[in-house]
Scaffold this motif. Structure first.
Motif, PDB file in Angstrom:
ATOM      1  N   SER A   1     -10.141   0.059 -58.323  1.00 45.56           N
ATOM      2  CA  SER A   1      -9.099  -0.392 -59.239  1.00 45.56           C
ATOM      3  C   SER A   1      -7.868   0.512 -59.149  1.00 45.56           C
ATOM      4  O   SER A   1      -6.728   0.022 -59.143  1.00 45.56           O
ATOM      5  CB  SER A   1      -9.638  -0.396 -60.671  1.00 45.56           C
ATOM      6  OG  SER A   1      -8.636  -0.764 -61.599  1.00 45.56           O
ATOM      7  N   GLU A   2      -8.077   1.811 -59.054  1.00 48.37           N
ATOM      8  CA  GLU A   2      -6.963   2.745 -58.923  1.00 48.37           C
ATOM      9  C   GLU A   2      -6.173   2.493 -57.640  1.00 48.37           C
ATOM     10  O   GLU A   2      -4.935   2.532 -57.638  1.00 48.37           O
ATOM     11  CB  GLU A   2      -7.489   4.179 -58.942  1.00 48.37           C
ATOM     12  CG  GLU A   2      -8.077   4.610 -60.278  1.00 48.37           C
ATOM     13  CD  GLU A   2      -8.783   5.949 -60.182  1.00 48.37           C
ATOM     14  OE1 GLU A   2      -8.842   6.513 -59.058  1.00 48.37           O
ATOM     15  OE2 GLU A   2      -9.276   6.443 -61.224  1.00 48.37           O
TER      16      GLU A   2
ATOM     17  N   GLN B   1      -3.947  -0.613 -57.898  1.00 50.10           N
ATOM     18  CA  GLN B   1      -2.715  -0.304 -58.624  1.00 50.10           C
ATOM     19  C   GLN B   1      -1.743   0.471 -57.744  1.00 50.10           C
ATOM     20  O   GLN B   1      -0.532   0.207 -57.738  1.00 50.10           O
ATOM     21  CB  GLN B   1      -3.044   0.518 -59.879  1.00 50.10           C
ATOM     22  CG  GLN B   1      -3.940  -0.195 -60.881  1.00 50.10           C
ATOM     23  CD  GLN B   1      -3.294  -1.439 -61.465  1.00 50.10           C
ATOM     24  OE1 GLN B   1      -2.095  -1.479 -61.671  1.00 50.10           O
ATOM     25  NE2 GLN B   1      -4.096  -2.457 -61.730  1.00 50.10           N
TER      26      GLN B   1
ATOM     27  N   GLU C   1     -14.190   1.881 -60.094  1.00 51.62           N
ATOM     28  CA  GLU C   1     -13.027   2.476 -60.761  1.00 51.62           C
ATOM     29  C   GLU C   1     -12.023   2.989 -59.728  1.00 51.62           C
ATOM     30  O   GLU C   1     -10.807   2.832 -59.902  1.00 51.62           O
ATOM     31  CB  GLU C   1     -13.480   3.618 -61.679  1.00 51.62           C
ATOM     32  CG  GLU C   1     -14.196   3.152 -62.938  1.00 51.62           C
ATOM     33  CD  GLU C   1     -14.445   4.289 -63.897  1.00 51.62           C
ATOM     34  OE1 GLU C   1     -13.932   5.413 -63.654  1.00 51.62           O
ATOM     35  OE2 GLU C   1     -15.158   4.071 -64.907  1.00 51.62           O
ATOM     36  N   ARG C   2     -12.525   3.578 -58.659  1.00 48.56           N
ATOM     37  CA  ARG C   2     -11.640   4.052 -57.605  1.00 48.56           C
ATOM     38  C   ARG C   2     -10.950   2.882 -56.919  1.00 48.56           C
ATOM     39  O   ARG C   2      -9.757   2.955 -56.588  1.00 48.56           O
ATOM     40  CB  ARG C   2     -12.453   4.861 -56.582  1.00 48.56           C
ATOM     41  CG  ARG C   2     -11.645   5.351 -55.377  1.00 48.56           C
ATOM     42  CD  ARG C   2     -10.460   6.184 -55.809  1.00 48.56           C
ATOM     43  NE  ARG C   2      -9.682   6.664 -54.662  1.00 48.56           N
ATOM     44  CZ  ARG C   2      -8.425   7.041 -54.731  1.00 48.56           C
ATOM     45  NH1 ARG C   2      -7.786   7.001 -55.892  1.00 48.56           N
ATOM     46  NH2 ARG C   2      -7.787   7.472 -53.662  1.00 48.56           N
TER      47      ARG C   2
ATOM     48  N   SER D   1       4.852   3.811 -56.333  1.00 45.47           N
ATOM     49  CA  SER D   1       3.767   4.652 -55.812  1.00 45.47           C
ATOM     50  C   SER D   1       4.013   4.980 -54.345  1.00 45.47           C
ATOM     51  O   SER D   1       4.454   4.127 -53.569  1.00 45.47           O
ATOM     52  CB  SER D   1       2.426   3.929 -55.945  1.00 45.47           C
ATOM     53  OG  SER D   1       1.418   4.586 -55.193  1.00 45.47           O
TER      54      SER D   1
END
Length: 450
Positions: free
Chosen positions: A54-55, A58, A51-52, A65
């Motif tokens: 994937s973040e 992005q 999950e990290r 960003s």
């Protein structure tokens, strides 16, 4: 790496994770493999912090960003996804107890490739029964198990899948089209040569690379597909006279096959080096029948083991999405996400079956191609000239796939040229005309500028 000498794990007798061979009528069994014959199996170890990851993908891909463009190094990725010490220890003890030899890992430590005898492999993976198969247009030989294998329950939380057992290598997707009718002679050309492509896209003699090593590109070749240096040099002598170019590949990663060159591999290298002219080019080669048993998996492993490599890769390879196990497709998608985090652009052919319509239990369904359906690659479709033999406007080639997916939801950054609901059209209503429709839903890889 060589596995350390440690005691065998206490494995419970119950089993879990059953994996099946997807039927393929073009491959014929030649009978059981010799128990003493050796083969390599690739163990995909369970990763951490996805999950990290994937973040971060992005974040480094979003122009808004503050982390935009601050791609991760391979070492950064390894620190993030490396399997837990418990996973590494448990899998190593399991393989040691089975007698696995010559085991090699990668920098990220999430793949382990080992050589075992057929006898050892069948004891390691209950249910597996290895046979020799032959198939494909080049009569390729592979070793596969027609029966499902199981993992001991103690291993299920630590291993995503074992590669080299079930999946048959896909055959070439090249198709022969009918000869078009010539409508005129003005601007006549006798095929789409490099000069035709460069003229169509307004590439002048100045639109070439610098020829330096810090500007590079790569393509991959699989399944007894490989190019010949002499063919490439001859091709450039014939078609590269009006632009600066390189007549040889800078580096081959892997082993080049012997014998006749493959049409698909030759075209990939020749046209990549013509459109991306005068740019240092690498070729990733996994041509042999025992090259990790799964040549595409072998390519992914190479990407996970090289810190310095080209940032643009083009690949003509794909499988029907529904022919792959969920464990395999999700793990390969994670590998593509790892590449995106590093700022790598992966260009995949969209496939040659259009929307891939087929019927299941009386219902028509679209059949996407993977990895073209992954949200972390750039899917490239095909076009043809509106007037055959003339350099005119382009139209969608009717066999070109679309890059849509039945597994992965369409991410917000995915670009398409139809309506936003294109991938949710009713297949029963539209599959009958899919020969004439192209779903041009192209996935743009995070981590790249377009």
């Amino acid at each position: 790496m060589i596995l350390p000498k440690v005691s065998a794990p206490n494995l419970e007798p119950s089993m879990t994770n059953i994996f099946h061979l997807h039927p393929n009528q073009s491959w014929v069994s030649l009978g059981r493999a010799d128990p003493e014959e050796e083969l390599s199996l690739t163990f995909a170890l369970r990763q951490q912090n996805l999950e990290r990851l994937s973040e971060l993908v992005q974040a480094v891909s979003d122009p808004n960003s503050p982390q935009y463009g601050k791609y991760l190094t391979l070492e950064n990725v390894a620190d993030l996804v490396r399997p837990s010490p418990l996973t590494l220890h448990t899998v190593q003890k399991w393989l040691l107890a089975a007698g696995a030899q010559k085991c090699h890992s990668v920098i990220t430590q999430d793949f382990l490739t080992c050589w075992l005898s057929i006898r050892q492999a069948e004891l390691l993976l209950p249910g597996a029964e290895f046979h020799h198969y032959v198939g494909g247009p080049t009569e390729t030989h592979v070793v596969r198990s027609p029966h499902p294998y199981q993992l001991p329950q103690a291993l299920a939380p630590h291993v995503d899948f074992v590669g080299g057992l079930h999946r048959f290598p896909p055959t070439s997707s090249l198709r022969q089209r009918p000869e078009p009718q010539v409508t005129g002679t003005v601007g006549l050309h006798l095929g789409v040569t490099p000069s035709v492509i460069r003229k169509r896209y307004n590439l002048t003699s100045q639109d070439v690379g610098s020829g330096t090593s810090n500007n590079s590109q790569a393509c991959a070749q699989f399944l007894e597909q490989y190019f010949h240096d002499s063919d490439l040099a001859q091709f450039m002598r014939l078609f590269g006279g009006n632009f600066a170019h390189q007549a040889s590949v800078t580096r081959v990663v892997g082993q080049q096959g012997r014998g006749r060159a493959g049409i698909e591999a030759s075209l990939d290298v020749q046209y990549l080096m013509s459109a991306g002219a005068n740019i240092s080019t690498w070729v990733y080669s996994s041509p042999g029948r025992h090259e990790g048993q799964e040549p595409f998996l072998q390519w992914l492993i190479l990407l996970s083991n090289e810190s310095a490599l080209p940032h643009v890769h083009t690949v003509s390879y794909g499988d029907e999405e529904d022919s792959l196990s969920s464990a395999y497709i999700q793990r390969v998608n994670t590998e593509l996400m790892k590449a995106a985090a590093r700022g790598l652009t992966l260009l995949f052919a969209s496939g040659d079956s259009g929307a891939g319509c087929w019927s299941v239990s009386g219902r028509h369904q679209f059949r996407p191609t993977f990895p073209a359906s992954s949200p972390y690659v750039t899917t490239v479709g095909g076009t043809s000239f509106q007037e055959p033999f003339l350099i005119t406007n382009e139209i969608v080639d009717y066999i070109s796939g679309g890059g849509f997916s039945n597994v992965f939801p369409r991410p917000s950054y995915q670009v398409h040229v139809f309506m936003s609901s294109a991938t949710s059209w009713n297949a029963d209503l539209h599959c009958s005309i899919c020969r004439f429709l192209l779903f041009s839903v192209y996935s743009l890889s995070p981590g790249t500028n377009h």
